[in-house]
Design a protein around this motif. Structure first.
Motif, mmCIF file in Angstrom:
data_model
loop_
_atom_site.group_PDB
_atom_site.id
_atom_site.type_symbol
_atom_site.label_atom_id
_atom_site.label_comp_id
_atom_site.label_asym_id
_atom_site.label_seq_id
_atom_site.Cartn_x
_atom_site.Cartn_y
_atom_site.Cartn_z
ATOM 1 N N GLN A 131 0.941 -1.107 0.081
ATOM 2 C CA GLN A 131 0.170 0.037 0.146
ATOM 3 C C GLN A 131 0.740 1.354 -0.017
ATOM 4 O O GLN A 131 1.830 1.058 0.303
ATOM 5 C CB GLN A 131 -0.969 -0.095 1.204
ATOM 6 N N GLY A 132 0.366 2.202 -0.442
ATOM 7 C CA GLY A 132 0.942 3.631 -0.405
ATOM 8 C C GLY A 132 -0.001 4.708 0.192
ATOM 9 O O GLY A 132 -1.045 4.462 0.875
ATOM 10 N N THR A 133 0.450 5.823 0.062
ATOM 11 C CA THR A 133 -0.436 6.990 0.747
ATOM 12 C C THR A 133 -0.950 7.888 -0.342
ATOM 13 O O THR A 133 -1.892 8.895 0.092
ATOM 14 C CB THR A 133 0.359 7.617 1.755
ATOM 15 N N VAL A 134 -0.351 7.641 -1.534
ATOM 16 C CA VAL A 134 -0.742 8.896 -2.405
ATOM 17 C C VAL A 134 -0.879 8.011 -3.824
ATOM 18 O O VAL A 134 -0.130 7.052 -4.039
ATOM 19 C CB VAL A 134 0.271 9.853 -2.708
ATOM 20 N N LEU A 135 -1.995 8.213 -4.257
ATOM 21 C CA LEU A 135 -2.432 7.549 -5.724
ATOM 22 C C LEU A 135 -2.480 8.628 -6.836
ATOM 23 O O LEU A 135 -3.321 9.677 -6.488
ATOM 24 C CB LEU A 135 -3.470 6.850 -5.569
ATOM 25 N N THR A 136 -1.695 8.614 -7.898
ATOM 26 C CA THR A 136 -1.793 9.670 -8.904
ATOM 27 C C THR A 136 -2.233 8.667 -10.347
ATOM 28 O O THR A 136 -1.511 7.692 -10.540
ATOM 29 C CB THR A 136 -0.414 10.318 -9.121
ATOM 30 N N ILE A 137 -3.276 9.150 -10.874
ATOM 31 C CA ILE A 137 -4.078 8.575 -11.839
ATOM 32 C C ILE A 137 -3.961 9.468 -13.221
ATOM 33 O O ILE A 137 -4.313 10.603 -13.050
ATOM 34 C CB ILE A 137 -5.376 8.128 -12.027
ATOM 35 N N TYR A 138 -3.314 8.908 -14.315
ATOM 36 C CA TYR A 138 -2.983 9.926 -15.521
ATOM 37 C C TYR A 138 -3.718 9.351 -16.497
ATOM 38 O O TYR A 138 -4.065 8.110 -16.913
ATOM 39 C CB TYR A 138 -1.224 9.404 -15.852
ATOM 40 N N PHE A 139 -4.426 10.302 -16.928
ATOM 41 C CA PHE A 139 -5.376 10.381 -17.958
ATOM 42 C C PHE A 139 -5.180 10.818 -19.505
ATOM 43 O O PHE A 139 -4.340 11.855 -19.307
ATOM 44 C CB PHE A 139 -6.609 10.914 -17.512
#
Length: 150
Positions: A131-139
């Protein structure tokens, strides 16, 4: 409130993960195993991401891109229990705030113990613990290109 939370965690160490997930709704979006099953690059759309995870903490648009590129960032520290604890620290005395920090540290220790017990007894797989603490989704054009968890 913080002391009650600690008592609940320590009283049910075998279910600590379930308790923490229920207090931090949406925490699954930081679980790599869950994301691999949920987000399909090239197919999953922004509207589907919004339905699953809600609005992002921040949104950026690449204005130099000709293909409508953007990214959304979700930050675990800005939601769920963490958000409310941060807010509560503003409105309580220094003494109470210190007690809350201490309680939070004890909860983190209890979570670590529960994770260790789970890994020894085989109740959790390595993938579900990533797991992490930051999720970045690229579109690109409102469809997921790729995502990162850190």
């Amino acid at each position: 409130m913080a002391l009650c939370l600690l008592a609940g965690v320590l009283g049910g160490c075998t279910n600590t993960g379930d308790l923490m997930n229920s207090l931090n709704a949406g925490a699954q979006k930081y679980n790599v195993g869950y994301l691999k099953q949920t987000i399909i690059p090239g197919k999953t759309t922004k509207s589907q991401i919004t339905q699953m995870f809600g609005a992002p903490a921040s949104e950026e648009l690449n204005s130099t891109s000709t293909s409508n590129e953007s990214n959304w960032t979700y930050d675990k520290r800005e939601e769920g229990l963490d958000k409310y604890m941060k807010l509560a620290h503003k409105y309580v005395s220094t003494e109470t705030s210190l007690k809350m920090y201490d309680t939070s540290a004890q909860i983190s220790k209890a979570q670590g113990v529960a994770n260790d017990v789970g890994s020894v007894t085989g109740q959790k797989t390595g993938q579900s613990q990533t797991q992490g603490t930051v999720l970045t989704i690229y579109f690109v054009d409102d469809v997921v290109k790729y995502y990162r968890v850190y």
